[in-house]
Design a protein around this motif. Sequence first.
Motif, PDB file in Angstrom:
ATOM      1  N   ALA A  68      29.640  34.343  24.523  1.00 18.33           N
ATOM      2  CA  ALA A  68      29.167  33.038  24.044  1.00 18.33           C
ATOM      3  C   ALA A  68      29.198  32.004  25.159  1.00 18.33           C
ATOM      4  O   ALA A  68      28.282  31.178  25.287  1.00 18.33           O
ATOM      5  CB  ALA A  68      30.022  32.579  22.865  1.00 18.33           C
ATOM      6  N   ILE A  69      30.242  32.042  25.978  1.00 19.26           N
ATOM      7  CA  ILE A  69      30.338  31.113  27.110  1.00 19.26           C
ATOM      8  C   ILE A  69      29.164  31.321  28.057  1.00 19.26           C
ATOM      9  O   ILE A  69      28.548  30.348  28.530  1.00 19.26           O
ATOM     10  CB  ILE A  69      31.675  31.310  27.855  1.00 19.26           C
ATOM     11  CG1 ILE A  69      32.831  30.788  27.011  1.00 19.26           C
ATOM     12  CG2 ILE A  69      31.654  30.609  29.219  1.00 19.26           C
ATOM     13  CD1 ILE A  69      34.196  31.100  27.582  1.00 19.26           C
ATOM     14  N   TRP A  70      28.831  32.580  28.338  1.00 18.37           N
ATOM     15  CA  TRP A  70      27.744  32.853  29.280  1.00 18.37           C
ATOM     16  C   TRP A  70      26.391  32.434  28.708  1.00 18.37           C
ATOM     17  O   TRP A  70      25.554  31.894  29.423  1.00 18.37           O
ATOM     18  CB  TRP A  70      27.735  34.325  29.682  1.00 18.37           C
ATOM     19  CG  TRP A  70      26.948  34.547  30.930  1.00 18.37           C
ATOM     20  CD1 TRP A  70      25.737  35.166  31.053  1.00 18.37           C
ATOM     21  CD2 TRP A  70      27.309  34.109  32.247  1.00 18.37           C
ATOM     22  NE1 TRP A  70      25.324  35.147  32.363  1.00 18.37           N
ATOM     23  CE2 TRP A  70      26.265  34.501  33.123  1.00 18.37           C
ATOM     24  CE3 TRP A  70      28.402  33.425  32.765  1.00 18.37           C
ATOM     25  CZ2 TRP A  70      26.291  34.233  34.480  1.00 18.37           C
ATOM     26  CZ3 TRP A  70      28.443  33.154  34.122  1.00 18.37           C
ATOM     27  CH2 TRP A  70      27.390  33.557  34.967  1.00 18.37           C
ATOM     28  N   VAL A  71      26.181  32.679  27.425  1.00 21.65           N
ATOM     29  CA  VAL A  71      24.936  32.227  26.787  1.00 21.65           C
ATOM     30  C   VAL A  71      24.806  30.715  26.907  1.00 21.65           C
ATOM     31  O   VAL A  71      23.745  30.183  27.274  1.00 21.65           O
ATOM     32  CB  VAL A  71      24.901  32.653  25.301  1.00 21.65           C
ATOM     33  CG1 VAL A  71      23.727  31.979  24.580  1.00 21.65           C
ATOM     34  CG2 VAL A  71      24.771  34.168  25.179  1.00 21.65           C
ATOM     35  N   ASN A  72      25.871  29.991  26.591  1.00 22.31           N
ATOM     36  CA  ASN A  72      25.848  28.525  26.679  1.00 22.31           C
ATOM     37  C   ASN A  72      25.566  28.062  28.101  1.00 22.31           C
ATOM     38  O   ASN A  72      24.770  27.134  28.319  1.00 22.31           O
ATOM     39  CB  ASN A  72      27.181  27.940  26.203  1.00 22.31           C
ATOM     40  CG  ASN A  72      27.374  28.072  24.710  1.00 22.31           C
ATOM     41  OD1 ASN A  72      26.416  28.235  23.964  1.00 22.31           O
ATOM     42  ND2 ASN A  72      28.611  28.010  24.265  1.00 22.31           N
ATOM     43  N   ASN A  73      26.232  28.683  29.063  1.00 24.69           N
ATOM     44  CA  ASN A  73      26.046  28.290  30.467  1.00 24.69           C
ATOM     45  C   ASN A  73      24.576  28.359  30.870  1.00 24.69           C
ATOM     46  O   ASN A  73      24.004  27.393  31.377  1.00 24.69           O
ATOM     47  CB  ASN A  73      26.857  29.201  31.393  1.00 24.69           C
ATOM     48  CG  ASN A  73      28.343  28.955  31.309  1.00 24.69           C
ATOM     49  OD1 ASN A  73      28.786  27.947  30.781  1.00 24.69           O
ATOM     50  ND2 ASN A  73      29.129  29.879  31.837  1.00 24.69           N
ATOM     51  N   ILE A  74      23.977  29.517  30.674  1.00 28.34           N
ATOM     52  CA  ILE A  74      22.625  29.749  31.170  1.00 28.34           C
ATOM     53  C   ILE A  74      21.595  28.968  30.357  1.00 28.34           C
ATOM     54  O   ILE A  74      20.638  28.412  30.917  1.00 28.34           O
ATOM     55  CB  ILE A  74      22.295  31.253  31.149  1.00 28.34           C
ATOM     56  CG1 ILE A  74      23.380  32.050  31.903  1.00 28.34           C
ATOM     57  CG2 ILE A  74      20.932  31.508  31.751  1.00 28.34           C
ATOM     58  CD1 ILE A  74      23.660  31.527  33.310  1.00 28.34           C
ATOM     59  N   TYR A  75      21.792  28.883  29.062  1.00 28.04           N
ATOM     60  CA  TYR A  75      20.815  28.199  28.213  1.00 28.04           C
ATOM     61  C   TYR A  75      20.745  26.702  28.531  1.00 28.04           C
ATOM     62  O   TYR A  75      19.657  26.151  28.761  1.00 28.04           O
ATOM     63  CB  TYR A  75      21.177  28.407  26.749  1.00 28.04           C
ATOM     64  CG  TYR A  75      20.170  27.829  25.784  1.00 28.04           C
ATOM     65  CD1 TYR A  75      18.835  28.219  25.806  1.00 28.04           C
ATOM     66  CD2 TYR A  75      20.551  26.894  24.826  1.00 28.04           C
ATOM     67  CE1 TYR A  75      17.914  27.706  24.917  1.00 28.04           C
ATOM     68  CE2 TYR A  75      19.638  26.371  23.930  1.00 28.04           C
ATOM     69  CZ  TYR A  75      18.319  26.779  23.975  1.00 28.04           C
ATOM     70  OH  TYR A  75      17.405  26.265  23.093  1.00 28.04           O
ATOM     71  N   PHE A  76      21.880  26.051  28.585  1.00 31.04           N
ATOM     72  CA  PHE A  76      21.870  24.599  28.784  1.00 31.04           C
ATOM     73  C   PHE A  76      21.649  24.219  30.247  1.00 31.04           C
ATOM     74  O   PHE A  76      21.076  23.164  30.525  1.00 31.04           O
ATOM     75  CB  PHE A  76      23.151  23.983  28.224  1.00 31.04           C
ATOM     76  CG  PHE A  76      23.232  24.068  26.727  1.00 31.04           C
ATOM     77  CD1 PHE A  76      22.385  23.299  25.940  1.00 31.04           C
ATOM     78  CD2 PHE A  76      24.106  24.940  26.107  1.00 31.04           C
ATOM     79  CE1 PHE A  76      22.424  23.384  24.550  1.00 31.04           C
ATOM     80  CE2 PHE A  76      24.154  25.031  24.724  1.00 31.04           C
ATOM     81  CZ  PHE A  76      23.312  24.259  23.935  1.00 31.04           C
TER      82      PHE A  76
END
Length: 387
Positions: A68-76
Amino acid sequence: MGKQVIDINWDQKFDFAGTFKKPIMKVLVLGAILLVAGIVIEMMAGGHEEVAEAGDHAYHWYHRLFAAIWVNNIYFAGIAVIGVFFFALQYAAQAGWSAPILRIPLSFGNWLPYAAVITIVSYFIVGHDIFHWTHSYLYDVNDPQYDRIIDGKGGFFFWPMAKGSFPIFFIVRMVVFFAAWALFFNKLKQLSYAEDLEKSDSYWRRTRTVSAIFLVFFAVSSSVAAWDWIMSIDTHWFSTMFGWYMFASWFVAGLSAVTLITLFLKDKGYLEMVNSNHIHDLGKFMFAFSIFWTYIWFSQFLLIYYANIPEESVYFVERLQSELYGPLVFVNLGLNFILPFLVLMTRDAKRHGVFLKVVSVLIIVGHYIDYTLMVQPGTLREHGGLV
């Protein structure tokens, strides 16, 4: 007949007052509570034991948090740099329609320094669990888990150091991309403000030149970032269209964020110079690039699935045939293509704030799901999901 004079206050500044801070703080507190609750629930469900095997690694509760942290990082981070991209694109194309709203996408770039720090730091915390290629035994020909395909790609991550050691080439690319994006953003912001104050054509020309250079750099860096940060999670898989795919997902989400904020500010009495034609143009952009994203999605799927090459088609097989991710694939298509296409098909819908607000929120949520589908199957196997 005399010309009609429209009295517009061009010197507008958004006041981030307490009336706006309180709702944001409430949302942040609620998010923190839900995060803690999710971690506790996941731990109670089996956080202290190896509940199942995910590839060659046991699954723990924190693996889902890392994903979830990695998804948030790359998406935002992507939405932030897309704001700078949209600003630069308008100057390079000498577009006039977007002048009243250009401060909005440019402001997204303020997140880039924070995104850089969070992404780089989190890589050192979660990278070993997110990226399978970081495990040194994969490059040891004497190890039973030696992987010839990953070994062949090792130089792209570890050069000039030994494969399986410290991925310096990977880290250097990440640092350079974020640093360059932030530097371009600061330069464009500086020139744009100077152009407003000095009202000189020289600043406009310099801004256009810097914008053109940034667009060339972004074209290369965004594609390589897509390979590094997302595609390398499924190391055996590759797609020559993935750079375009990730850009399309970033871009339509960024356009939706620009549209949503524009409408919000308009409702609050700001942006007096923005009229229904500007709103219509933003609606057309959202409509067009939702179709563009779908075109890339389907083209990538069709070309790879039709070829039936195992190391390529497995990417879609493990998503479409999964009881967990299969339904999300269709939710992804529904939120990011079917609903925007149907709602924004008419001219009136593209000029109506209510429709655009709804579609903007759907697209932003939908492409978050899109990135979840890019990351979770390769990291969590059947232990992912949105809830």
